[in-house]
Design a protein around this motif. Structure first.
Motif, short mmCIF file in Angstrom:
data_model
loop_
_atom_site.label_atom_id
_atom_site.label_comp_id
_atom_site.label_asym_id
_atom_site.label_seq_id
_atom_site.Cartn_x
_atom_site.Cartn_y
_atom_site.Cartn_z
N LEU A 120 0.83 -1.21 0.00
CA LEU A 120 0.00 0.00 0.00
C LEU A 120 0.87 1.26 0.00
O LEU A 120 0.60 2.21 -0.74
CB LEU A 120 -0.93 -0.01 1.21
CG LEU A 120 -2.07 -1.02 1.18
CD1 LEU A 120 -2.80 -1.05 2.52
CD2 LEU A 120 -3.05 -0.70 0.07
N GLY A 121 1.91 1.25 0.82
CA GLY A 121 2.80 2.40 0.88
C GLY A 121 3.45 2.68 -0.46
O GLY A 121 3.57 3.85 -0.88
N ARG A 122 3.87 1.65 -1.15
CA ARG A 122 4.50 1.83 -2.46
C ARG A 122 3.55 2.51 -3.43
O ARG A 122 3.95 3.41 -4.19
CB ARG A 122 4.94 0.47 -3.02
CG ARG A 122 6.17 -0.11 -2.33
CD ARG A 122 6.39 -1.56 -2.70
NE ARG A 122 6.51 -1.76 -4.16
CZ ARG A 122 6.57 -2.95 -4.74
NH1 ARG A 122 6.51 -4.05 -3.98
NH2 ARG A 122 6.69 -3.06 -6.03
N LEU A 123 2.31 2.11 -3.41
CA LEU A 123 1.34 2.71 -4.33
C LEU A 123 0.96 4.13 -3.92
O LEU A 123 0.80 5.00 -4.77
CB LEU A 123 0.09 1.84 -4.41
CG LEU A 123 0.19 0.62 -5.34
CD1 LEU A 123 -0.99 -0.31 -5.15
CD2 LEU A 123 0.27 1.07 -6.78
N LEU A 124 0.80 4.36 -2.63
CA LEU A 124 0.40 5.69 -2.18
C LEU A 124 1.47 6.74 -2.44
O LEU A 124 1.15 7.90 -2.74
CB LEU A 124 0.05 5.65 -0.68
CG LEU A 124 -1.16 4.80 -0.27
CD1 LEU A 124 -1.43 4.95 1.22
CD2 LEU A 124 -2.39 5.14 -1.09
N ARG A 125 2.73 6.36 -2.36
CA ARG A 125 3.79 7.37 -2.52
C ARG A 125 4.27 7.50 -3.96
O ARG A 125 4.97 8.45 -4.29
CB ARG A 125 4.97 7.04 -1.61
CG ARG A 125 5.80 5.85 -1.97
CD ARG A 125 7.01 5.71 -1.07
NE ARG A 125 6.62 5.43 0.30
CZ ARG A 125 6.53 4.20 0.82
NH1 ARG A 125 6.80 3.15 0.06
NH2 ARG A 125 6.17 4.02 2.07
N ASP A 126 3.89 6.57 -4.84
CA ASP A 126 4.44 6.56 -6.20
C ASP A 126 3.31 6.70 -7.23
O ASP A 126 2.70 5.72 -7.65
CB ASP A 126 5.20 5.25 -6.43
CG ASP A 126 6.01 5.25 -7.72
OD1 ASP A 126 5.71 6.07 -8.61
OD2 ASP A 126 6.94 4.43 -7.83
N GLN A 127 3.07 7.92 -7.66
CA GLN A 127 2.00 8.17 -8.63
C GLN A 127 2.29 7.50 -9.98
O GLN A 127 1.39 7.02 -10.65
CB GLN A 127 1.79 9.67 -8.84
CG GLN A 127 0.64 9.98 -9.79
CD GLN A 127 0.37 11.46 -9.90
OE1 GLN A 127 0.97 12.28 -9.19
NE2 GLN A 127 -0.55 11.83 -10.78
N THR A 128 3.56 7.46 -10.36
CA THR A 128 3.92 6.82 -11.62
C THR A 128 3.56 5.34 -11.60
O THR A 128 3.02 4.80 -12.58
CB THR A 128 5.43 6.98 -11.89
OG1 THR A 128 5.75 8.37 -11.95
CG2 THR A 128 5.81 6.31 -13.20
N LEU A 129 3.81 4.67 -10.47
CA LEU A 129 3.45 3.26 -10.34
C LEU A 129 1.94 3.08 -10.38
O LEU A 129 1.43 2.17 -11.04
CB LEU A 129 4.02 2.70 -9.03
CG LEU A 129 3.68 1.24 -8.71
CD1 LEU A 129 4.23 0.31 -9.78
CD2 LEU A 129 4.21 0.85 -7.32
N ARG A 130 1.22 3.95 -9.67
CA ARG A 130 -0.24 3.86 -9.68
C ARG A 130 -0.79 4.01 -11.10
O ARG A 130 -1.67 3.27 -11.53
CB ARG A 130 -0.87 4.94 -8.79
CG ARG A 130 -0.63 4.76 -7.31
CD ARG A 130 -1.65 5.54 -6.49
NE ARG A 130 -1.74 6.94 -6.86
CZ ARG A 130 -0.96 7.91 -6.38
NH1 ARG A 130 0.01 7.61 -5.51
NH2 ARG A 130 -1.13 9.16 -6.74
N THR A 131 -0.24 4.95 -11.83
CA THR A 131 -0.71 5.18 -13.19
C THR A 131 -0.42 4.00 -14.09
O THR A 131 -1.28 3.56 -14.87
CB THR A 131 -0.06 6.46 -13.76
OG1 THR A 131 -0.39 7.58 -12.94
CG2 THR A 131 -0.54 6.72 -15.19
N ARG A 132 0.78 3.45 -13.97
CA ARG A 132 1.14 2.31 -14.81
C ARG A 132 0.26 1.10 -14.52
O ARG A 132 -0.24 0.44 -15.44
CB ARG A 132 2.62 1.95 -14.60
CG ARG A 132 3.06 0.73 -15.42
CD ARG A 132 4.55 0.50 -15.32
NE ARG A 132 4.98 0.10 -13.99
CZ ARG A 132 4.86 -1.14 -13.50
NH1 ARG A 132 4.30 -2.10 -14.24
NH2 ARG A 132 5.28 -1.42 -12.29
N LEU A 133 0.06 0.80 -13.25
CA LEU A 133 -0.78 -0.34 -12.88
C LEU A 133 -2.25 -0.08 -13.24
O LEU A 133 -2.97 -1.00 -13.61
CB LEU A 133 -0.65 -0.65 -11.40
CG LEU A 133 0.74 -1.13 -10.93
CD1 LEU A 133 0.73 -1.42 -9.44
CD2 LEU A 133 1.19 -2.35 -11.71
#
Length: 404
Positions: free
Chosen positions: A326-339
């Motif tokens: 959860l922390g990885r996704l909350l802090r990384d907008q680029t990762l959220r967008t890619r996924l």
């Protein structure tokens, strides 16, 4: 075909979940194709004993906790009253054992079997009853063709001694006309995590609260929406308080479609911490809205989510790992967008129309005496056409049938 389907609940039941959505989406489409379908299920407060909607004739008898005690009598009354071609037996916790008494071929549908996991869900006495009833499935349904929603469920049944040649895998679909991104609906300005589904103990929703407690220091404005209803809500409210996150958790209760899809679109991530699922329909629904998922790496969920493509998986019950994902996704907008983009592409590969078409093929084969439906059905290409029965006129006499 004239089809008698049996399930504990229909789509209108207040406690309907993914299994009811699955059956309704397929049956309503088969009904639209001209097949004559009756659904026998339990009653609920305010629900009439007979109903008609979405090309289905619904007969409600008994109650949610007593339906299995009378299902044999009620189904046999319906089978005597009309010449059905096939019975669909939706197996969920306590089976109906229709192969023992149905005079027509049976197609079983299994999302997943609980096994010993049922003891984490309900009191030991009730769990023992469900466990014993479910343990008879391999024996009673050994010669019955079965349709399952994931490879994980098929593999579990094979491990229990059932014949893979009799098991067809047909994934859930998604209505992309209803689920999808909306340019007018943006993501929440602050970190928003959502859970959607029934509030049941085996869903392990308290794991999300425990992980949230590890995240609030880094994300002081993070919030969680728990969307759904169920008998575990009082315990979950206590667990949220014990985890020190009650002020960050909103229990929305049952949400209509408009509210549900708004939350799916605005959430930064959707979480499913369940112990076991047949498939994980909310994973696909979230992905269809461009929202990545975090879910336990368990049967069913690992089929509906792709690690690093549509979301992130973690070992079931590992709170530190859940908080990490959860922390990885909350802090990384680029990762959220890619996924999120990967999830959109993944969701577009599923269709209720395709699921209904393949189910029609299976039903035709079953009515013709073919039980080895797992040999070719799972690998059918979309270009294949389902054989069609000539639709019979709908029988008005059945509408008033008293199967009580």
């Amino acid at each position: 075909m004239r089809i008698l389907a049996i399930n504990w609940q229909d789509r209108k039941h207040p406690l309907a979940g993914g299994a009811e959505v699955h059956l309704h989406e397929i049956l309503s489409r088969l009904g639209a194709l001209g097949h004559d379908i009756t659904l026998l299920c339990s009653r609920f407060p305010g629900g009439p004993s007979t109903d008609e909607y979405d090309h289905l004739q619904v007969v409600r008898r008994g109650g949610r906790d007593t339906f299995n005690w009378g299902v044999r009598r009620w189904s046999r009354a319906l089978l005597r009253a009309q010449r059905y071609d096939v019975v669909i037996d939706d197996i969920n916790k306590i089976p109906f054992y229709t192969p023992r008494y149905s005079p027509v071929p049976v197609l079983g549908i299994i999302h997943h079997l609980f096994g010993s996991a049922i003891f984490r869900q309900i009191n030991p006495l009730a769990a023992g009853y469900v466990y014993v009833m479910e343990s008879l499935v391999p024996r009673v349904y050994r010669g019955t063709p079965l349709m399952v929603v994931s490879e994980s469920t098929r593999d579990d049944l094979v491990r229990r001694g059932m014949d893979a040649a009799r098991i067809a895998v047909i994934h859930n679909g998604i209505d992309l006309g209803r689920y999808g991104p909306d340019a007018a609906v943006t993501k929440s300005d602050t970190p928003l995590i959502a859970y959607l589904g029934r509030l049941k103990k085996y869903k392990s929703i308290e794991h999300l609260f425990m992980a949230l407690g590890r995240l609030v220091g880094e994300f002081p404005r993070v919030a969680v929406k728990i969307v759904g209803a169920g008998d575990d809500e009082p315990r979950l409210r206590r667990r949220a308080a014990l985890s020190g996150v009650a002020d960050r958790v909103e229990f929305t209760g049952f949400a209509d479609f408009e509210r549900k899809i708004e939350i799916l679109r605005r959430a930064w991530v959707v979480v499913c911490p369940s112990l076991k699922e047949g498939w994980g329909l909310t994973n696909i629904e979230a992905n269809a809205c461009g929202t990545p998922v975090v879910c336990a790496d368990v049967p069913g969920l690992r089929d509906s989510a792709r690690e690093g493509e549509t979301g992130l998986l973690y070992p079931y019950g590992d709170i530190a790992a859940l908080a990490d994902r959860l922390g990885r996704l909350l802090r990384d907008q680029t990762l959220r967008t890619r996924l999120g983009q990967g999830g959109l592409a993944w969701a577009r590969s599923f269709s209720w129309e395709e699921a209904a078409r393949r189910t029609e093929v299976i039903l035709e084969r079953v009515t013709n005496g073919d039980t080895r439906i797992g040999i070719s059905t799972a690998s059918m290409t979309k270009g294949e056409q389902a054989p069609r029965s000539t639709p019979r006129p709908r029988a008005s006499a059945r509408r008033g049938t008293d199967a009580s």
